[in-house]
Design a protein around this motif. Structure first.
Motif, PDB file in Angstrom:
ATOM      1  N   ASP A 267       5.705 -10.322   3.918  1.00 33.29           N
ATOM      2  CA  ASP A 267       6.638  -9.177   3.034  1.00 33.29           C
ATOM      3  C   ASP A 267       5.933  -8.926   2.045  1.00 33.29           C
ATOM      4  OD1 ASP A 267       8.404  -9.229   5.337  1.00 33.29           O
ATOM      5  OD2 ASP A 267       9.731 -10.808   4.277  1.00 33.29           O
ATOM      6  N   ILE A 268       5.512 -10.113   1.364  1.00 35.85           N
ATOM      7  CA  ILE A 268       4.567  -9.553  -0.077  1.00 35.85           C
ATOM      8  C   ILE A 268       3.671  -8.681   0.042  1.00 35.85           C
ATOM      9  CG2 ILE A 268       3.354 -10.753  -2.078  1.00 35.85           C
ATOM     10  CD1 ILE A 268       4.956 -13.306  -1.627  1.00 35.85           C
ATOM     11  N   SER A 269       2.836  -8.956   1.158  1.00 38.62           N
ATOM     12  CA  SER A 269       1.889  -8.176   1.440  1.00 38.62           C
ATOM     13  C   SER A 269       2.164  -6.718   1.496  1.00 38.62           C
ATOM     14  CB  SER A 269       0.832  -8.713   2.366  1.00 38.62           C
ATOM     15  OG  SER A 269      -0.164  -7.954   3.162  1.00 38.62           O
ATOM     16  N   MET A 270       3.250  -6.608   2.471  1.00 36.86           N
ATOM     17  CA  MET A 270       3.685  -5.378   2.686  1.00 36.86           C
ATOM     18  C   MET A 270       4.217  -4.545   1.605  1.00 36.86           C
ATOM     19  SD  MET A 270       5.116  -5.725   6.549  1.00 36.86           S
ATOM     20  CE  MET A 270       6.366  -4.333   6.463  1.00 36.86           C
ATOM     21  N   GLU A 271       4.892  -5.248   0.642  1.00 38.67           N
ATOM     22  CA  GLU A 271       5.780  -4.598  -0.579  1.00 38.67           C
ATOM     23  C   GLU A 271       4.308  -4.307  -1.444  1.00 38.67           C
ATOM     24  OE1 GLU A 271       9.311  -4.733   0.653  1.00 38.67           O
ATOM     25  OE2 GLU A 271       8.612  -3.850  -1.542  1.00 38.67           O
ATOM     26  N   LEU A 272       3.553  -5.110  -1.514  1.00 38.04           N
ATOM     27  CA  LEU A 272       2.262  -4.774  -2.449  1.00 38.04           C
ATOM     28  C   LEU A 272       1.738  -3.355  -1.746  1.00 38.04           C
ATOM     29  CD1 LEU A 272       0.701  -8.112  -3.424  1.00 38.04           C
ATOM     30  CD2 LEU A 272       2.065  -6.646  -4.730  1.00 38.04           C
ATOM     31  N   GLY A 273       1.564  -3.242  -0.625  1.00 37.65           N
ATOM     32  CA  GLY A 273       1.119  -2.240   0.077  1.00 37.65           C
ATOM     33  C   GLY A 273       1.716  -0.775   0.068  1.00 37.65           C
ATOM     34  N   SER A 274       3.180  -1.153  -0.451  1.00 38.93           N
ATOM     35  CA  SER A 274       4.121   0.097  -0.632  1.00 38.93           C
ATOM     36  C   SER A 274       3.900   0.511  -2.074  1.00 38.93           C
ATOM     37  CB  SER A 274       5.419  -0.240  -0.223  1.00 38.93           C
ATOM     38  OG  SER A 274       6.073  -1.228  -1.055  1.00 38.93           O
ATOM     39  N   PHE A 275       3.287   0.017  -2.955  1.00 38.47           N
ATOM     40  CA  PHE A 275       3.242   0.516  -4.344  1.00 38.47           C
ATOM     41  C   PHE A 275       2.457   1.731  -4.417  1.00 38.47           C
ATOM     42  CE2 PHE A 275       4.099  -3.719  -6.740  1.00 38.47           C
ATOM     43  CZ  PHE A 275       5.256  -3.974  -6.080  1.00 38.47           C
ATOM     44  N   LYS A 276       2.721   2.718  -3.835  1.00 41.12           N
ATOM     45  CA  LYS A 276       2.054   4.078  -3.879  1.00 41.12           C
ATOM     46  C   LYS A 276       2.664   4.881  -5.056  1.00 41.12           C
ATOM     47  CE  LYS A 276       0.878   4.205   1.078  1.00 41.12           C
ATOM     48  NZ  LYS A 276       1.701   3.437   1.597  1.00 41.12           N
TER      49      LYS A 276
ATOM     50  N   LYS B   8       7.351 -23.392  -2.356  1.00 40.64           N
ATOM     51  CA  LYS B   8       8.740 -23.225  -2.497  1.00 40.64           C
ATOM     52  C   LYS B   8       9.254 -21.813  -2.302  1.00 40.64           C
ATOM     53  CE  LYS B   8       9.658 -26.011  -6.364  1.00 40.64           C
ATOM     54  NZ  LYS B   8       9.924 -26.340  -7.940  1.00 40.64           N
ATOM     55  N   GLU B   9      10.126 -21.808  -0.890  1.00 41.73           N
ATOM     56  CA  GLU B   9      10.286 -20.643  -0.518  1.00 41.73           C
ATOM     57  C   GLU B   9      11.119 -19.727  -1.503  1.00 41.73           C
ATOM     58  OE1 GLU B   9      11.978 -20.682   3.212  1.00 41.73           O
ATOM     59  OE2 GLU B   9      10.294 -21.765   4.109  1.00 41.73           O
ATOM     60  N   ASN B  10      12.059 -20.399  -2.293  1.00 44.35           N
ATOM     61  CA  ASN B  10      12.903 -19.725  -2.955  1.00 44.35           C
ATOM     62  C   ASN B  10      12.209 -18.942  -4.161  1.00 44.35           C
ATOM     63  OD1 ASN B  10      14.967 -20.652  -1.647  1.00 44.35           O
ATOM     64  ND2 ASN B  10      15.627 -22.285  -2.982  1.00 44.35           N
ATOM     65  N   GLN B  11      11.365 -19.594  -4.547  1.00 39.63           N
ATOM     66  CA  GLN B  11      10.682 -19.125  -5.680  1.00 39.63           C
ATOM     67  C   GLN B  11       9.713 -17.830  -5.139  1.00 39.63           C
ATOM     68  OE1 GLN B  11       8.522 -21.970  -7.830  1.00 39.63           O
ATOM     69  NE2 GLN B  11       7.475 -20.546  -9.154  1.00 39.63           N
ATOM     70  N   LEU B  12       9.128 -18.036  -3.991  1.00 39.12           N
ATOM     71  CA  LEU B  12       8.471 -16.595  -3.215  1.00 39.12           C
ATOM     72  C   LEU B  12       9.362 -15.638  -2.991  1.00 39.12           C
ATOM     73  CD1 LEU B  12       6.008 -18.332  -0.822  1.00 39.12           C
ATOM     74  CD2 LEU B  12       5.572 -16.501  -2.590  1.00 39.12           C
ATOM     75  N   LYS B  13      10.725 -16.114  -2.602  1.00 39.86           N
ATOM     76  CA  LYS B  13      11.646 -14.967  -2.163  1.00 39.86           C
ATOM     77  C   LYS B  13      12.026 -14.239  -3.451  1.00 39.86           C
ATOM     78  CE  LYS B  13      13.408 -16.371   2.013  1.00 39.86           C
ATOM     79  NZ  LYS B  13      14.205 -17.556   2.648  1.00 39.86           N
ATOM     80  N   SER B  14      12.197 -15.186  -4.578  1.00 39.52           N
ATOM     81  CA  SER B  14      12.760 -14.480  -5.804  1.00 39.52           C
ATOM     82  C   SER B  14      11.640 -13.296  -6.520  1.00 39.52           C
ATOM     83  CB  SER B  14      13.120 -15.376  -6.801  1.00 39.52           C
ATOM     84  OG  SER B  14      11.931 -15.768  -7.669  1.00 39.52           O
ATOM     85  N   THR B  15      10.536 -14.052  -6.307  1.00 35.49           N
ATOM     86  CA  THR B  15       9.336 -13.165  -6.696  1.00 35.49           C
ATOM     87  C   THR B  15       9.315 -11.832  -5.692  1.00 35.49           C
ATOM     88  OG1 THR B  15       8.102 -15.047  -6.971  1.00 35.49           O
ATOM     89  CG2 THR B  15       6.623 -13.051  -6.777  1.00 35.49           C
ATOM     90  N   MET B  16       9.553 -12.164  -4.341  1.00 35.19           N
ATOM     91  CA  MET B  16       9.798 -10.845  -3.542  1.00 35.19           C
ATOM     92  C   MET B  16      10.847  -9.849  -3.908  1.00 35.19           C
ATOM     93  SD  MET B  16       8.301 -10.422  -0.623  1.00 35.19           S
ATOM     94  CE  MET B  16       9.223  -9.452   0.047  1.00 35.19           C
ATOM     95  N   ALA B  17      11.919 -10.292  -4.280  1.00 33.17           N
ATOM     96  CA  ALA B  17      13.095  -9.660  -4.666  1.00 33.17           C
ATOM     97  C   ALA B  17      12.780  -8.747  -5.802  1.00 33.17           C
ATOM     98  CB  ALA B  17      14.102 -10.261  -4.987  1.00 33.17           C
ATOM     99  N   LYS B  18      12.017  -9.411  -6.925  1.00 29.85           N
ATOM    100  CA  LYS B  18      11.372  -8.686  -7.943  1.00 29.85           C
ATOM    101  C   LYS B  18      10.478  -7.660  -7.735  1.00 29.85           C
ATOM    102  CE  LYS B  18      12.134 -12.227 -11.401  1.00 29.85           C
ATOM    103  NZ  LYS B  18      11.637 -13.589 -11.952  1.00 29.85           N
ATOM    104  N   SER B  19       9.365  -8.111  -6.827  1.00 29.44           N
ATOM    105  CA  SER B  19       8.395  -6.898  -6.408  1.00 29.44           C
ATOM    106  C   SER B  19       8.956  -5.995  -5.778  1.00 29.44           C
ATOM    107  CB  SER B  19       7.477  -7.672  -5.685  1.00 29.44           C
ATOM    108  OG  SER B  19       7.722  -8.141  -4.451  1.00 29.44           O
ATOM    109  N   LYS B  20      10.076  -6.295  -4.871  1.00 30.12           N
ATOM    110  CA  LYS B  20      10.725  -5.025  -4.075  1.00 30.12           C
ATOM    111  C   LYS B  20      11.555  -4.208  -4.991  1.00 30.12           C
ATOM    112  CE  LYS B  20      12.103  -6.516   0.542  1.00 30.12           C
ATOM    113  NZ  LYS B  20      13.348  -7.167   1.168  1.00 30.12           N
TER     114      LYS B  20
END
Ligand SMILES: Nc1ncnc2c1ncn2[C@@H]1O[C@H](COP(=O)(O)OP(=O)(O)OP(=O)(O)O)[C@@H](O)[C@H]1O
Length: 538
Positions: A72-81, A138-150
């Motif tokens: 998911d993180i990789s895809m989100e980063l890929g979507s920063f167009k 730590k999944e939560n930490q990753l998930k919150s990072t994900m939410a922010k990056s989203k």
């Protein structure tokens, strides 16, 4: 037929994968992770003891959720167009200072690795889960990072897509429903809030992030033009399991991605496509097959075939392992099967793929009550579905094709075997298929001129498709491993990309082949041959 699993190589690959993720090198991390998951999957398929198997399935599921987060993180980063608009760089610069939304890599770098105690300390080494298996980030930490990056990605995409002089009123045309289509799936999403936020000062983010998340309308995914399946009388969690985890929106595998297996492809296509094209013909004695069983050694492409069938025939794809139906819903296991079939009927034409279907049967003497109930319900549903499809009343009945897969066909009892009327053997790849496998797996990497795929394919006689994929993956990583050996994380991060992309040599393949053994023995093949001779039907 327990596979010899190389714990040390799994442990090493998982460690590399996690390190790559921590360094923000997500693509490499995913390649390693994928390899680890495949090796574990092959091992799971070979375990007979139900409780040991269940532990490994739990472990695989934990790792899968870790894999999914990285993906998911990789895809989100890929979507920063960004558009070519010269202002877009300025916009980006203005976000760079915003620690809350930009520090994706740093946040991940600093996350801790959680160690949980291995509860299986009294087990023998093959039964106990190895130490590395019980560690997850730590999944939560990753998930919150994900939410922010989203949130960040949404803003950047919204903002960079705008003309530089845009104001709120000129944005009214953005407040419409946006519809995207992929295969059978249509996503309808309202972006009416885009205009509100695009002109604001993005650096004061946290409140607005919240506002965006709260105000945003959820995406509505229409399958075959139908709104989400939400029947009364079922728990929300159950419906979510079927509609989110089991129903796969885009299996995205094509026939061409699968090496060899021409006859299997043809048979499966005919079993599903013809009844769809000629429903009037497939009635009475000519009713469609109730189900098809694919059997063969592990890693030969059974799951890929099921996914490709759904993609190519445009049926809705339900991907379920028998364990998913029994483990969590012990008390309510037949209900989940009914829900699954209701959902498949709702979105028909559908393909229900049941992997490890043998584990529903009691031939091993260890049949759980839950497995028995799930199996009986599946048999009833298959009978019900088949009889309705063959109804003579001229009604158009929903078409549901059940596809079972197993590495242990001899474990399947007669009742289930009878419903899986077509039984297809998915063999180890022949020479032509091995060449194709090598071509498919090396299409995105450079090879030195001494690599002759035909010669390699000849040497790989007896290897499964998954083994060959692992060899290619391993060989393709050799130059990177050499390059990063002995370096510190900071130094690894600064290696230019082109230095990691050195072509793969014959020597790299030789080393990979020497490390990866054939996962299927001649004795196993003999067992399949015997079973097919007795029960095969294709
Ligand atoms: N015929 C094939 N063509 C292309 N790739 C293949 C083929 N067979 C296996 N693979 C590779 O092996 C991996 C595992 O394949 P798949 O999961 O479809 O095998 P399977 O027969 O379902 O295995 P299992 O019985 O262990 O579930 C795939 O992701 C793919 O990389």
């Amino acid at each position: 037929m327990t596979s010899n699993i190389d714990f040390s190589s799994i442990s090493r690959d998982l460690q590399i994968s996690r390190e790559c993720a921590l360094l923000g090198n997500y693509d490499t991390s995913l390649v390693y992770f994928d390899g680890v998951l495949q090796k574990i999957q092959i091992y799971i398929k070979s375990i007979h003891d139900p409780s040991n198997k269940e532990r490994w399935i739990d472990l695989k599921n934990n790792l899968l959720s870790e894999f999914q987060i990285i993906k998911d993180i990789s895809m989100e980063l890929g979507s920063f167009k960004f558009t070519n608009n010269k202002n877009s760089n300025d916009s980006l610069n203005s976000y760079n200072n915003d620690q809350e939304v930009w520090n994706v890599t740093n946040n991940i770098q600093h996350m801790n690795i959680r160690r949980t105690t291995n509860r299986t300390t009294n087990k023998s080494s093959s039964e106990a889960l190895p130490n590395w298996a019980t560690r997850t980030p730590k999944e939560n930490q990753l998930k919150s990072t994900m939410a922010k990056s989203k949130t960040f990605a949404k803003k950047v995409n919204t903002r960079s897509a705008l003309p530089s002089n845009s104001n709120s009123s000129s944005l009214s045309n953005l407040s419409s429903k946006k519809t995207t289509k992929k295969g059978n799936f249509t996503t309808v999403k309202s972006n009416s809030q885009a205009g509100h936020y695009s002109n604001e000062n993005i650096s004061s983010t946290s409140k607005k992030n919240k506002a965006i998340e709260e105000e945003e309308e959820p995406e509505q995914v229409l399958i075959h033009g139908k709104p989400p399946f939400n029947p009364p009388g079922y728990e929300k969690e159950m419906i979510e399991l079927v509609t989110k985890d089991i129903l796969q929106s885009t299996p995205d595998v094509k026939w061409d991605d699968i090496a060899g297996l021409k006859e299997a492809k043809q048979l499966l296509e005919e079993a599903v496509v013809l009844p769809l094209w000629m429903p009037d013909y497939f009635k009475g004695i000519r009713r469609p097959w109730k189900g098809v069983l694919m059997t063969g050694p592990p890693g030969t492409g059974k799951t890929m075939l099921a996914k490709a069938l759904a993609t190519e025939c445009e049926t809705t794809f339900f991907n379920v392992t028998a364990g998913m139906l029994t483990s969590k819903w012990r008390g309510d296991s037949e209900k989940i099967v009914r829900l699954l079939w209701d959902c498949a009927r709702y979105y028909a034409p559908s393909t229900i793929f049941i992997d490890e279907i043998d584990s529903l049967c009691g031939a091993r003497g260890g049949e759980h009550e839950a497995s028995r109930r799930v199996k009986s319900e599946i048999l009833m549903q298959m009978d019900g579905v088949a009889s309705s499809v063959s109804s003579e009343e001229g009604e158009k009945e929903p078409l549901i094709m059940v596809l079972g897969a197993t590495n242990f066909p001899w474990e399947i009892d007669e009742a289930l075997r009878r419903r899986l009327e077509k039984r297809v053997y998915i063999p180890l790849p022949d020479l032509e298929a091995r060449i194709q496998l090598l071509q498919i797996n090396t299409k995105s990497i450079k090879l030195t001129s001494d690599v002759d795929l035909k010669e390699l394919a000849t040497r790989l006689d007896g290897y499964s498709g998954a083994d060959i994929t692992n060899i290619c993956r391993d060989a393709s990583m050799m130059s990177m491993r050499r390059r990063i050996k002995g370096l510190r994380p900071e130094e690894i991060k600064n290696i230019p990309k082109d230095e990691l992309e050195a072509p793969v040599t014959l020597e790299d393949f030789n080393i990979a082949i020497s490390k990866i053994q054939r996962s299927v023995s001649q004795a196993d093949i003999k067992k399949f041959d015997q079973w097919m001779e007795e029960y095969g039907a294709n």
